[in-house]
Design an enzyme around this catalytic site. Structure first.
Site, PDB file in Angstrom:
ATOM      1  N   VAL A 190       0.588  -1.231   0.385  1.00 21.78           N
ATOM      2  CA  VAL A 190      -0.129   0.102  -0.323  1.00 21.78           C
ATOM      3  C   VAL A 190       1.095   1.062   0.174  1.00 21.78           C
ATOM      4  O   VAL A 190       2.078   1.145   1.113  1.00 21.78           O
ATOM      5  CB  VAL A 190      -0.658  -0.080   1.349  1.00 21.78           C
ATOM      6  N   CYS A 191       0.261   2.129  -1.033  1.00 21.33           N
ATOM      7  CA  CYS A 191       1.726   3.337  -0.710  1.00 21.33           C
ATOM      8  C   CYS A 191       0.027   4.775  -1.026  1.00 21.33           C
ATOM      9  O   CYS A 191      -1.496   4.242  -0.473  1.00 21.33           O
ATOM     10  CB  CYS A 191       2.137   3.374  -1.942  1.00 21.33           C
ATOM     11  N   ALA A 192       0.499   5.908  -1.090  1.00 23.72           N
ATOM     12  CA  ALA A 192      -0.745   6.523  -1.575  1.00 23.72           C
ATOM     13  C   ALA A 192      -1.681   6.506  -2.717  1.00 23.72           C
ATOM     14  O   ALA A 192      -2.623   7.165  -2.217  1.00 23.72           O
ATOM     15  CB  ALA A 192       0.576   7.972  -1.230  1.00 23.72           C
ATOM     16  N   GLY A 225      -0.625   4.200  -5.102  1.00 19.05           N
ATOM     17  CA  GLY A 225      -0.365   2.968  -5.723  1.00 19.05           C
ATOM     18  C   GLY A 225       0.577   2.853  -6.545  1.00 19.05           C
ATOM     19  O   GLY A 225       1.518   1.511  -6.508  1.00 19.05           O
TER      20      GLY A 225
END
Length: 377
Positions: free
Chosen positions: A72-74, A76
């Site tokens: 998971v990131c901000a 994608g």
């Protein structure tokens, strides 16, 4: 082979089912600590994206080989890069499609009550801790505290084969952008809000809520409390449905009471909250189910899958709800509100219709957790 993507809906379904879920969040630590995906059964670790650029094998020691890792990131992009790197090293990985941006726009509807005459659905926007409601009766629907993604409510109304006839905002929201007025414009429904929340602004078409003690939805009367429930804001109004369900806005939470400080008049509004608790709400039975507009902790989702508790249980578990000493109550409530919601002044301006923003700007303004569900236990 490309790393597979997982939608927010799919991720939530796995968490909700109690499946073993391991999340690798690659945002920076401050962002992670401020706002993260929560679930009763998931495991997660925060390793910033940049750590994977250092080619330090020790960074992988915290990651399981036997379990799928959801990266998971901000938005994608960074997660995709990390997931591909993990895939090359033999890890089973997937990427949360759209990252935390997508998670922040995911809504999960849960039926609270259903019967011959009425159905009550809670829509949980999990990432924001925002709750909204659809009350259905006789082919019509009342929507309470709609968020800005109005397509969610229109799709739900279509699935339930009902027409949205009434829309209420219990108060002027400070931590998220309301969809009430936009939903009314799209559906032809009437939008209600207490006129004291608008402070004389004429930028937004609405029907003064205080002029409508009772609304008819099919065969059910949505009884707006004869006396408003101020405290969180001066015009906060709770909606009593069928004498059994109190849609309490940000006045009463499962874990306590709404914060009174966002207008810069914490003590004054705390006094109003005292009168709400010990005069207006005091007249309601312990059996009334309180359904708030926010929650602060995933643990507040009960075994039935929704956020809510009886008024009796809330009174029993929160000392401040029993403290009838006005001065002591005021001191405790006014002094325990914490950090203000980010961008709240601009969000309030948008919700009054005085500021216009693009969809992209609205998304940026809302990013992060809610800060209205402050607990006074």
């Amino acid at each position: 082979m490309a790393v597979k993507e997982m939608t927010s809906k799919e991720l939530h379904a796995r968490i909700d089912a109690g499946d073993s879920v391991f999340i690798l969040d690659v945002r920076n630590p401050n962002d992670f600590e401020d706002w993260k995906i929560e679930g009763k059964t998931l495991r997660q670790v925060n390793i910033p994206y940049f750590d994977f650029l250092e080619e330090d094998e020790a960074v992988y020691n915290q990651l399981p080989k036997e379990t799928e890792i959801v990266v998971v990131c901000a938005k994608g992009g960074s997660a995709q890069m990390v997931a591909e790197q993990l895939d090359e090293k033999g890890y089973s990985t997937s990427v949360l499609e759209g990252g935390m941006l997508s998670w922040s726009q995911f809504y999960h509807p849960v039926t609270v009550s259903t019967g011959e005459d009425m159905k009550l659905i809670q829509l949980n926007r999990l990432a924001k801790g925002c709750l909204s409601y659809m009350v259905i009766s006789g082919g019509e629907a009342l929507v309470v505290d709609a968020n800005r993604h109005i397509e969610e409510y229109m799709a739900l109304a279509k699935r339930e084969n009902v027409k949205i006839a009434h829309i209420i905002d219990t108060h002027l929201h400070a931590d998220h952008i309301s969809g009430g007025a936009a939903l009314a414009q799209e559906t032809g429904a009437t939008y209600y809000l207490s006129s004291s929340e608008m402070q004389g602004s004429t930028a937004l078409p609405y029907e003064p809520l205080e002029q409508h003690e009772t609304l008819k939805i099919g065969s059910v009367n949505a009884k707006v409390l004869a006396v408003p429930t101020p405290g969180h804001t001066p015009g906060s109004t709770s909606v009593l449905i069928d004498d059994r369900f109190l849609l309490s806005g940000d006045t009463i939470f499962v874990g306590g009471l709404g914060r009174p400080d966002l207008g810069g008049k914490a003590r004054e509004w705390a006094q109003s909250l005292y009168d709400t608790v010990f005069k207006t709400v005091a007249a309601l039975s312990d059996d009334v189910l309180v359904l708030p507009t926010h929650f602060a902790d995933i643990k507040e989702i009960n075994e039935n899958g929704y956020v809510g508790a009886t008024l009796g249980a809330i009174r029993a578990s929160n000392e401040v709800m029993r403290n009838e000493d006005r001065e002591a109550f005021t001191e405790k409530v006014a002094g325990a509100s914490g950090a203000t919601p980010p961008n709240f002044e601009e969000i309030v301006g948008i919700n009054r219709g005085e500021i216009q923003v693009t969809a992209e700007q609205a998304t940026d303004l809302e990013i992060g957790p809610n800060r209205c569900a402050v607990h006074h236990s």
